[in-house]
Design a protein around this motif. Structure first.
Motif, short mmCIF file in Angstrom:
data_model
loop_
_atom_site.label_atom_id
_atom_site.label_comp_id
_atom_site.label_asym_id
_atom_site.label_seq_id
_atom_site.Cartn_x
_atom_site.Cartn_y
_atom_site.Cartn_z
N MET A 5 -0.01 13.96 4.01
CA MET A 5 0.81 12.56 3.32
C MET A 5 1.81 12.55 4.55
SD MET A 5 0.42 10.09 1.68
CE MET A 5 0.50 9.41 1.12
N GLU A 6 2.04 13.11 4.54
CA GLU A 6 4.12 13.40 5.65
C GLU A 6 3.45 13.02 6.89
OE1 GLU A 6 7.34 12.99 5.54
OE2 GLU A 6 7.12 13.02 4.20
N ARG B 220 2.39 9.51 6.98
CA ARG B 220 3.53 7.96 7.04
C ARG B 220 4.54 8.25 8.05
NH1 ARG B 220 5.89 6.48 1.94
NH2 ARG B 220 5.09 7.60 0.32
N ASP B 221 4.31 9.96 8.99
CA ASP B 221 5.35 9.26 9.86
C ASP B 221 4.74 8.45 11.20
OD1 ASP B 221 6.97 11.26 9.40
OD2 ASP B 221 6.34 13.17 10.23
N SER C 31 5.08 5.06 10.39
CA SER C 31 6.32 4.13 10.74
C SER C 31 6.78 4.81 12.08
CB SER C 31 6.83 5.68 9.99
OG SER C 31 7.36 5.33 8.47
N ALA D 178 -2.99 13.52 2.13
CA ALA D 178 -2.83 11.95 1.62
C ALA D 178 -4.04 11.42 0.69
CB ALA D 178 -3.68 10.83 2.58
N TYR E 118 -2.90 2.31 -1.24
CA TYR E 118 -2.78 2.08 0.32
C TYR E 118 -1.36 1.31 0.84
CZ TYR E 118 -7.07 4.79 1.16
OH TYR E 118 -8.03 6.30 1.92
N LEU F 125 1.43 1.94 0.35
CA LEU F 125 2.12 3.44 1.70
C LEU F 125 2.72 2.77 3.18
CD1 LEU F 125 2.50 5.96 2.99
CD2 LEU F 125 -0.37 5.79 3.90
N ASP G 81 6.00 0.70 2.21
CA ASP G 81 6.72 1.50 2.86
C ASP G 81 7.14 2.16 4.61
OD1 ASP G 81 7.26 1.83 0.01
OD2 ASP G 81 5.71 3.40 -0.42
N CYS G 82 6.25 2.56 4.76
CA CYS G 82 6.86 2.72 6.42
C CYS G 82 6.15 1.51 7.34
CB CYS G 82 5.36 2.91 6.76
SG CYS G 82 4.29 3.93 6.59
#
Length: 159
Positions: free
Chosen positions: A6-7, A10-11, A14, A56, A66, A69, A72-73
Motif C-alpha cells: 500500500m505505501e 501511494r508513492d 502521488s 493493497a 480505489y 486512494l 488522496d494521491c
C-alpha cells in the motif's frame, strides 16, 4: 494495484501526479470486498504467495476505496469507476445484452457452455472493477468530459 504494498502504491500514484502535467489512468483490478468470495480470493492469493503482508488488496473493499486512494494521491475529483457487473448493466448497450440472452437462455447460463451458473458469473463480475482517472485538470474541466467518449450515453463510467 492490489498486489503492491500500500505505501509503495501511494508513492507511485502521488509521484505520477507530481511528474506528469495531465496523466491519465485506466485500471482493471479485483475488488475483494468483505464477503465470502472476496475472503476466499484473498486466502487463495496469500496461499499462492501472491498477496504479501501489507499489500493493497486488503484495503480495497469496494470501488469507492480505489477512488478515495486516487483522490488522496492527487488525482482529485476526476476519477470514476464501477464494478464489471455495473459496467455490464450500463456500459454494454441493451441490444448487445439481448444477444447474449437469446430466447430467455443466456449464453452465461450455459446456453453455449461458457459458465454453468449465472450466479457464479455475477459474483465474479461484482469482484472486479474498472476505474478511469485523470489528474492535472483545471477547474473548468469536469468528470463528464473525462468519460465523454460516446455523446448522449449516461452510465457509471460514461462510455
Amino acid at each position: 494495484f492490489m498486489y503492491l504494498p500500500m505505501e509503495s502504491l501511494r508513492d507511485v500514484l502521488s509521484e505520477i501526479t507530481r511528474l506528469c502535467t495531465q496523466p491519465s489512468l485506466c485500471v482493471y483490478d479485483p475488488v475483494p470486498g468483505d464477503d465470502a468470495y472476496g475472503r476466499m480470493m484473498v486466502r487463495n492469493l496469500a496461499h499462492a504467495r501472491i498477496a504479501r503482508r501489507g499489500c493493497a488488496m486488503k484495503f480495497f473493499t469496494d470501488v469507492r476505496s480505489y477512488l478515495s486512494l486516487l483522490a488522496d494521491c492527487g488525482w482529485g475529483e476526476h476519477s470514476v469507476g464501477c464494478t464489471m457487473m455495473q459496467a455490464y448493466g450500463t456500459v454494454v448497450p441493451e441490444v448487445c445484452r439481448k444477444i447474449v440472452d437469446i430466447g430467455g437462455r443466456s449464453l452465461v447460463e450455459g446456453g453455449d457452455g461458457m459458465l454453468d451458473e449465472l450466479e457464479e458469473w455475477e459474483i465474479i463480475m461484482k469482484h472486479y472493477a474498472l476505474i478511469v482517472a485523470e489528474a492535472g485538470l483545471d477547474q473548468s474541466d469536469t468528470k463528464e468530459e473525462l468519460c465523454a467518449l460516446l455523446p448522449g450515453r449516461t452510465n457509471v463510467v460514461g462510455f
